[in-house]
Design an enzyme around this catalytic site. Structure first.
Site, short mmCIF file in Angstrom:
data_model
loop_
_atom_site.label_atom_id
_atom_site.label_comp_id
_atom_site.label_asym_id
_atom_site.label_seq_id
_atom_site.Cartn_x
_atom_site.Cartn_y
_atom_site.Cartn_z
N ARG A 166 -106.72 -13.59 -13.86
CA ARG A 166 -107.73 -13.66 -14.91
C ARG A 166 -108.99 -14.34 -14.39
O ARG A 166 -108.92 -15.09 -13.40
CB ARG A 166 -107.18 -14.41 -16.13
N LYS A 191 -102.62 -18.94 -17.83
CA LYS A 191 -102.47 -18.86 -19.27
C LYS A 191 -101.13 -19.46 -19.68
O LYS A 191 -100.09 -19.18 -19.08
CB LYS A 191 -102.55 -17.39 -19.72
N HIS A 262 -111.98 -8.52 -16.19
CA HIS A 262 -110.66 -8.07 -16.65
C HIS A 262 -110.39 -6.62 -16.27
O HIS A 262 -109.23 -6.21 -16.17
CB HIS A 262 -110.56 -8.24 -18.17
N ARG A 265 -108.23 -6.39 -13.29
CA ARG A 265 -106.83 -6.68 -13.64
C ARG A 265 -106.16 -5.42 -14.16
O ARG A 265 -105.03 -5.09 -13.77
CB ARG A 265 -106.83 -7.79 -14.69
N HIS A 288 -97.34 -12.41 -17.12
CA HIS A 288 -96.93 -12.17 -18.51
C HIS A 288 -95.54 -12.74 -18.73
O HIS A 288 -94.63 -12.52 -17.92
CB HIS A 288 -96.92 -10.67 -18.81
N TYR A 297 -100.25 -1.51 -19.87
CA TYR A 297 -100.74 -0.90 -18.65
C TYR A 297 -99.98 0.36 -18.26
O TYR A 297 -100.22 0.93 -17.21
CB TYR A 297 -100.66 -1.92 -17.49
#
Length: 345
Positions: A166, A191, A262, A265, A288, A297
């Protein structure tokens, strides 16, 4: 300070004590301040004055709100009478639910007025448009015309594309986080304040090495500064600054797709998936915690989808033959999964 403002300050303090991410606290502060301003305009200054009826009125306010001015965000124009997105409405209202839940537990109010609030359903869209490999290569090539800082920008974009990290994770990288010899990059407090280590390709490592040897010493002002990517003033950069830099190259090469950092990504995850990577490995790369997030995705190209269809669908004459050994292995794995499920039951 009104009782509502005092309650907000105490709640934000409690969030800080729980070590929530600074960005999360900032976002929640912004959401609640908007609500408090709206309440003040209606003579509501205390938490016990906020009823379910008041919150439902605020929900209708958010639904009918329209931007008064035109602004640009990540290459997209917002404003000129446009409404708040459902995702934004959901964010504001869910923050209220958490806030008043905390007030209830702290005995500031008798009951949570937002407990049974029907939150708007947020649509789960596929990424609007992913960058193509050709577009990415043109963006990378454009950094050659940006002078010395173009070397830094090339290293930044190569890092974003190679690792899928990110923008804020990229902005907080230190010189110790990238191991170019072993091809790894460490993300510290990504994150959810989670650390992870991801692979990084040789090309990106090469550009990072060139940047750290040829340009970073010239930008460096404080010898104790350990941030990897520095501004022209020798200071760490914010993720907003990174987005502006990346967006400027989009404009140079004529890429009009909305977004900035982003998009690399998205591109990394999409290309890896299209080239046969397991979605669990992509999940680890992206940081994630749930596959539900990673599945956005899985918008593989139609060519790839048709290839799989031609190869596996029973109605197609060209389907690949399956050997007895392959079938045995498949069913053995399914049996093993069933054993695990039975044991957990």
């Amino acid at each position: 300070m009104t009782p509502l403002e005092h309650a907000l300050a105490r709640w934000l303090e409690a969030l800080a004590v729980k070590a929530l991410a600074r960005s999360t606290i900032t976002m929640r502060r912004r959401c609640l301040k908007e609500f408090i301003v709206w309440c003040a305009e209606r003579g509501i200054e205390s938490p016990d004055q906020v009823t379910r009826s008041v919150i439902e009125r605020y929900q209708r306010h958010l639904y009918y709100y329209r931007f008064p001015e035109s602004t640009t965000k990540n290459g997209r124009k917002v404003g000129l009478g446009q409404p708040l997105s459902l995702r934004t409405q959901h964010l504001y209202l869910s923050t209220l639910t958490v806030f008043f839940g905390w007030l209830t537990r702290q005995r500031w109010i008798a009951a949570n007025p937002a407990t049974e609030l029907d939150l708007p359903k947020t649509p789960r869209h596929l990424p609007r448009e992913a960058l193509t490999v050709d577009e990415i290569e043109r963006i990378l090539a454009a950094t050659a015309d940006a002078g010395e800082l173009g070397l830094r920008d090339r290293a930044i974009i190569e890092t974003l594309y190679a690792t899928g990290i990110r923008s804020f994770e990229c902005a907080q990288l230190t010189v110790y986080d990238v191991d170019t010899q072993n091809g790894t990059l460490r993300v510290n407090e990504g994150k959810g304040r989670k650390d992870r280590v991801v692979p990084i390709g040789e090309r990106a490592c090469g550009w990072i090495e060139k940047y750290t040897s040829d340009l970073r010493p010239k930008l460096l002002i404080d010898a104790n500064e350990r941030t990897l990517f520095l501004s022209y003033r020798g200071a760490p950069m914010t993720n907003t600054t990174l987005g502006m830099i990346v967006r400027s190259y989009f404009q140079q090469v004529g890429v009009t797709k909305p977004g900035a950092c982003h998009l690399f990504r998205h591109a990394m995850a999409t290309e890896m998936l299209n080239n046969g990577a397991d979605i669990h490995h992509i999940q680890l790369m992206l940081g994630h915690s749930s596959l539900n997030t990673t599945t956005v995705y899985t918008h593989v190209s139609m060519a790839k989808l048709r290839e799989v269809y031609e190869r596996t669908h029973p109605a197609k004459a060209t389907r690949m033959a399956t050997t007895v050994a392959d079938a045995a292995a498949l069913f053995a794995s399914l049996d093993a999964e069933q054993d695990v499920d039975d044991a957990a039951a």
